[in-house]
Motif scaffolding. Structure first.
Motif, PDB file in Angstrom:
ATOM      1  N   ASN A 197     -11.943  10.802  36.472  1.00  0.00           N
ATOM      2  CA  ASN A 197     -12.640  11.873  37.198  1.00  0.00           C
ATOM      3  C   ASN A 197     -11.764  13.073  37.543  1.00  0.00           C
ATOM      4  O   ASN A 197     -12.098  13.844  38.433  1.00  0.00           O
ATOM      5  CB  ASN A 197     -13.253  11.313  38.496  1.00  0.00           C
ATOM      6  CG  ASN A 197     -14.419  10.411  38.178  1.00  0.00           C
ATOM      7  OD1 ASN A 197     -15.146  10.651  37.207  1.00  0.00           O
ATOM      8  ND2 ASN A 197     -14.580   9.355  38.949  1.00  0.00           N
ATOM      9  N   PHE A 198     -10.658  13.225  36.861  1.00  0.00           N
ATOM     10  CA  PHE A 198      -9.738  14.313  37.192  1.00  0.00           C
ATOM     11  C   PHE A 198     -10.385  15.697  37.065  1.00  0.00           C
ATOM     12  O   PHE A 198      -9.977  16.644  37.705  1.00  0.00           O
ATOM     13  CB  PHE A 198      -8.480  14.250  36.302  1.00  0.00           C
ATOM     14  CG  PHE A 198      -7.448  13.259  36.781  1.00  0.00           C
ATOM     15  CD1 PHE A 198      -7.690  12.447  37.877  1.00  0.00           C
ATOM     16  CD2 PHE A 198      -6.223  13.140  36.125  1.00  0.00           C
ATOM     17  CE1 PHE A 198      -6.732  11.531  38.325  1.00  0.00           C
ATOM     18  CE2 PHE A 198      -5.261  12.241  36.565  1.00  0.00           C
ATOM     19  CZ  PHE A 198      -5.517  11.431  37.663  1.00  0.00           C
ATOM     20  N   GLY A 199     -11.411  15.808  36.206  1.00  0.00           N
ATOM     21  CA  GLY A 199     -11.985  17.129  35.926  1.00  0.00           C
ATOM     22  C   GLY A 199     -13.154  17.523  36.819  1.00  0.00           C
ATOM     23  O   GLY A 199     -13.736  18.597  36.652  1.00  0.00           O
ATOM     24  N   VAL A 200     -13.489  16.687  37.789  1.00  0.00           N
ATOM     25  CA  VAL A 200     -14.745  16.885  38.520  1.00  0.00           C
ATOM     26  C   VAL A 200     -14.802  18.229  39.285  1.00  0.00           C
ATOM     27  O   VAL A 200     -15.836  18.898  39.276  1.00  0.00           O
ATOM     28  CB  VAL A 200     -15.049  15.642  39.408  1.00  0.00           C
ATOM     29  CG1 VAL A 200     -14.008  15.441  40.474  1.00  0.00           C
ATOM     30  CG2 VAL A 200     -16.415  15.724  40.026  1.00  0.00           C
ATOM     31  N   VAL A 201     -13.696  18.658  39.856  1.00  0.00           N
ATOM     32  CA  VAL A 201     -13.738  19.923  40.617  1.00  0.00           C
ATOM     33  C   VAL A 201     -13.590  21.140  39.691  1.00  0.00           C
ATOM     34  O   VAL A 201     -14.358  22.096  39.797  1.00  0.00           O
ATOM     35  CB  VAL A 201     -12.674  19.941  41.745  1.00  0.00           C
ATOM     36  CG1 VAL A 201     -12.662  21.278  42.464  1.00  0.00           C
ATOM     37  CG2 VAL A 201     -12.960  18.839  42.767  1.00  0.00           C
ATOM     38  N   VAL A 202     -12.652  21.095  38.771  1.00  0.00           N
ATOM     39  CA  VAL A 202     -12.506  22.261  37.871  1.00  0.00           C
ATOM     40  C   VAL A 202     -13.769  22.502  37.046  1.00  0.00           C
ATOM     41  O   VAL A 202     -14.169  23.641  36.829  1.00  0.00           O
ATOM     42  CB  VAL A 202     -11.257  22.193  36.934  1.00  0.00           C
ATOM     43  CG1 VAL A 202      -9.996  22.552  37.651  1.00  0.00           C
ATOM     44  CG2 VAL A 202     -11.115  20.873  36.249  1.00  0.00           C
ATOM     45  N   ARG A 203     -14.423  21.418  36.656  1.00  0.00           N
ATOM     46  CA  ARG A 203     -15.690  21.576  35.911  1.00  0.00           C
ATOM     47  C   ARG A 203     -16.757  22.220  36.791  1.00  0.00           C
ATOM     48  O   ARG A 203     -17.486  23.107  36.365  1.00  0.00           O
ATOM     49  CB  ARG A 203     -16.190  20.212  35.411  1.00  0.00           C
ATOM     50  CG  ARG A 203     -15.751  19.882  33.999  1.00  0.00           C
ATOM     51  CD  ARG A 203     -16.612  18.802  33.377  1.00  0.00           C
ATOM     52  NE  ARG A 203     -16.826  17.646  34.235  1.00  0.00           N
ATOM     53  CZ  ARG A 203     -16.005  16.607  34.309  1.00  0.00           C
ATOM     54  NH1 ARG A 203     -14.902  16.573  33.579  1.00  0.00           N
ATOM     55  NH2 ARG A 203     -16.283  15.594  35.111  1.00  0.00           N
ATOM     56  N   ALA A 204     -16.817  21.758  38.051  1.00  0.00           N
ATOM     57  CA  ALA A 204     -17.826  22.310  38.978  1.00  0.00           C
ATOM     58  C   ALA A 204     -17.581  23.809  39.203  1.00  0.00           C
ATOM     59  O   ALA A 204     -18.532  24.582  39.330  1.00  0.00           O
ATOM     60  CB  ALA A 204     -17.785  21.558  40.304  1.00  0.00           C
ATOM     61  N   ILE A 205     -16.326  24.224  39.223  1.00  0.00           N
ATOM     62  CA  ILE A 205     -16.034  25.666  39.373  1.00  0.00           C
ATOM     63  C   ILE A 205     -16.444  26.400  38.087  1.00  0.00           C
ATOM     64  O   ILE A 205     -17.176  27.389  38.125  1.00  0.00           O
ATOM     65  CB  ILE A 205     -14.530  25.932  39.652  1.00  0.00           C
ATOM     66  CG1 ILE A 205     -14.066  25.256  40.943  1.00  0.00           C
ATOM     67  CG2 ILE A 205     -14.260  27.436  39.717  1.00  0.00           C
ATOM     68  CD1 ILE A 205     -12.579  25.418  41.246  1.00  0.00           C
ATOM     69  N   ASP A 206     -16.006  25.867  36.933  1.00  0.00           N
ATOM     70  CA  ASP A 206     -16.289  26.534  35.661  1.00  0.00           C
ATOM     71  C   ASP A 206     -17.792  26.634  35.403  1.00  0.00           C
ATOM     72  O   ASP A 206     -18.273  27.636  34.886  1.00  0.00           O
ATOM     73  CB  ASP A 206     -15.619  25.787  34.495  1.00  0.00           C
ATOM     74  CG  ASP A 206     -14.114  25.998  34.504  1.00  0.00           C
ATOM     75  OD1 ASP A 206     -13.647  26.906  35.232  1.00  0.00           O
ATOM     76  OD2 ASP A 206     -13.402  25.240  33.810  1.00  0.00           O
ATOM     77  N   ASP A 207     -18.516  25.604  35.779  1.00  0.00           N
ATOM     78  CA  ASP A 207     -19.970  25.605  35.560  1.00  0.00           C
ATOM     79  C   ASP A 207     -20.724  26.324  36.678  1.00  0.00           C
ATOM     80  O   ASP A 207     -21.951  26.263  36.745  1.00  0.00           O
ATOM     81  CB  ASP A 207     -20.495  24.159  35.446  1.00  0.00           C
ATOM     82  CG  ASP A 207     -19.894  23.434  34.248  1.00  0.00           C
ATOM     83  OD1 ASP A 207     -19.318  24.132  33.389  1.00  0.00           O
ATOM     84  OD2 ASP A 207     -19.983  22.193  34.174  1.00  0.00           O
ATOM     85  N   LYS A 208     -19.990  26.926  37.583  1.00  0.00           N
ATOM     86  CA  LYS A 208     -20.554  27.698  38.715  1.00  0.00           C
ATOM     87  C   LYS A 208     -21.430  26.841  39.638  1.00  0.00           C
ATOM     88  O   LYS A 208     -22.362  27.324  40.268  1.00  0.00           O
ATOM     89  CB  LYS A 208     -21.321  28.924  38.212  1.00  0.00           C
ATOM     90  CG  LYS A 208     -20.445  29.895  37.434  1.00  0.00           C
ATOM     91  CD  LYS A 208     -21.122  31.221  37.269  1.00  0.00           C
ATOM     92  CE  LYS A 208     -20.209  32.332  36.810  1.00  0.00           C
ATOM     93  NZ  LYS A 208     -19.294  32.061  35.719  1.00  0.00           N
ATOM     94  N   ILE A 209     -21.124  25.573  39.706  1.00  0.00           N
ATOM     95  CA  ILE A 209     -21.846  24.674  40.624  1.00  0.00           C
ATOM     96  C   ILE A 209     -21.306  24.878  42.043  1.00  0.00           C
ATOM     97  O   ILE A 209     -22.040  24.808  43.016  1.00  0.00           O
ATOM     98  CB  ILE A 209     -21.715  23.206  40.146  1.00  0.00           C
ATOM     99  CG1 ILE A 209     -22.488  23.050  38.834  1.00  0.00           C
ATOM    100  CG2 ILE A 209     -22.216  22.210  41.190  1.00  0.00           C
ATOM    101  CD1 ILE A 209     -22.220  21.792  38.082  1.00  0.00           C
ATOM    102  N   ILE A 210     -20.017  25.136  42.136  1.00  0.00           N
ATOM    103  CA  ILE A 210     -19.427  25.488  43.438  1.00  0.00           C
ATOM    104  C   ILE A 210     -18.741  26.848  43.309  1.00  0.00           C
ATOM    105  O   ILE A 210     -18.300  27.217  42.212  1.00  0.00           O
ATOM    106  CB  ILE A 210     -18.415  24.418  43.948  1.00  0.00           C
ATOM    107  CG1 ILE A 210     -17.278  24.189  42.942  1.00  0.00           C
ATOM    108  CG2 ILE A 210     -19.108  23.121  44.295  1.00  0.00           C
ATOM    109  CD1 ILE A 210     -16.147  23.325  43.481  1.00  0.00           C
TER     110      ILE A 210
END
Ligand code: GN1
Ligand code: MG
Length: 377
Positions: A197-210
């Motif tokens: 799950n290392f990518g969970v936050v960077v993905r959320a930023i890149d996908d504009k979820i957060i």
């Protein structure tokens, strides 16, 4: 103690910021792992003079640009809120040539006003203090809400990009340059087994979820000033890593050391555990400050922020150990390995207590009347 040769060298820089003839005392402060820091006492005030480690901060002007932009922004917000800007945000002293940095013999130096009658704690002594730490970290987010993050430099690229850090780690393990892999196979395996799950936050930023926000990125308690008289938080210091990032980075990084029952380099791992009272106090302070700006998607990633910042720090220490101790300042041979083991032990505690930690976050949100419909996680 600073010897006369050191003082002679220091004076060459100092004189661009302050009148050396009026200096009362010079002392080296040894808290940080990266920069060299000196406390300069003048008759009327104290100042911090810092030599920037430009092997780590490869863009010193970018770094000063970020510091200058955000401190200026916060200064006006503080005035608006009726708070004393001299105590609630750092102030950069320019050189007599009007520059934010002094360059001397290939080194970069800067000077800040020292905020007196305040303490930056290495260890937290009470849950009241931990509440203040949470407030300070949350308040930083609150004050910077609305800041245009695009004008900031990415001064250290991929700073809290855990998948990127993990790739670097794997490269260093494969290279095994200083033949230390044999000393830490167990730790390497642990990091690999938990990398899913290392990518969970960077993905959320890149996908504009957060949202991408301004983050401090180094929110350990020793970077937070507490007023000696009121025992209330004043501000965050050490603004070197201010960049774009996620609110959950600052949240998690502060908890990583703040609610551990041991210091970051404690060797006796049986002492490493979570102080749940502190965890709760931090959450109460932090969430109270951000309650009107935090998004439900960020709320859902708070636990992950705590987990990620802790394991990431462990893998960074381990990477440096395997790379021959080139990044963090060490005070003995196995220092980085000890730090890595400590952070891994803390990660295990976090994973073991996921449910309990999540419940505490939910309880704090509920007390702050954060809408119930966000609790389906
Ligand atoms: C470094 O130098 P210091 O102590 O402020 C590091 C942080 C780590 C921390 C671990 C630029 O901070 O990211 O979390 O050590 N800073 C940099 O204690 O890498
Ligand atoms: Mg720092």
């Amino acid at each position: 103690m600073i010897d006369s040769a050191q003082l002679f060298e220091l004076n060459k820089v100092l004189k661009e910021f302050l009148n050396p003839e009026r200096v009362v005392d010079v002392e080296e402060l040894k808290g940080g792992h990266i920069n060299r820091t000196y406390l300069i006492t003048m008759p009327e005030a104290k100042y911090i003079l810092q030599k920037i480690n430009h092997h780590v901060f490869t863009s010193p002007y970018g770094m000063m640009h970020n510091i200058s932009e955000i401190t200026e922004y916060i200064r006006y917000k503080l005035i608006f809120e009726g708070l004393d800007p001299d105590r609630h945000i750092l102030y950069t002293v320019k050189t007599i040539y009007g520059q934010l940095l002094c360059i001397r013999d290939d080194s970069y130096w800067r000077c800040m006003k020292y905020i007196d009658n305040a303490t930056a704690y290495n260890t937290i002594e009470s849950k009241e203090l931990m509440y203040e730490i949470g407030s300070a970290v949350g308040n930083f987010q609150f004050l910077l809400e609305g800041f245009h993050t695009r004008i900031l430099d990415d001064t250290i690229k991929h700073f809290h990009d855990t998948p990127y850090r993990y790739n670097t780690f794997n490269d260093v393990v494969n290279l095994d340059k200083v033949h230390r892999v044999k000393n830490c196979q167990e730790e390497i395996n642990f990091i690999r087994e938990n990398s899913e799950n290392f990518g969970v936050v960077v993905r959320a930023i890149d996908d504009k979820i957060i949202p991408r926000r301004v983050t401090h990125n180094d929110t350990k308690s020793s970077n937070i000033l507490i007023d000696n008289d009121t025992h209330k938080a004043l501000c965050l210091i050490d603004l070197d890593t201010v960049m774009r990032g996620s609110l959950v980075y600052d949240y998690g990084d502060a908890l990583r050391i703040g609610c551990s029952t041991a210091e970051e380099d404690e060797k006796d791992l049986t002492k490493v555990s979570i102080n749940f009272e502190y965890f709760e106090a931090f959450n109460r302070g932090f969430l109270k400050e951000v309650i009107n700006i935090i998004t439900p998607e960020e709320v859902k990633l708070l636990y992950d922020g705590f987990f990620l910042m802790t394991i990431e720090c462990g893998l960074r220490f381990l990477t440096d150990y395997l790379d021959g101790d080139r990044y963090f300042r060490i005070y003995y041979r196995e220092h980085n390995l000890v730090r890595a083991r400590n952070q891994i032990a803390m990660t295990k505690e976090i994973m073991k207590n996921k449910e309990k930690l999540t419940q505490i976050i939910k309880d704090c949100l509920r007390d702050l009347e954060y809408s119930d419909r966000y609790f389906e996680w």
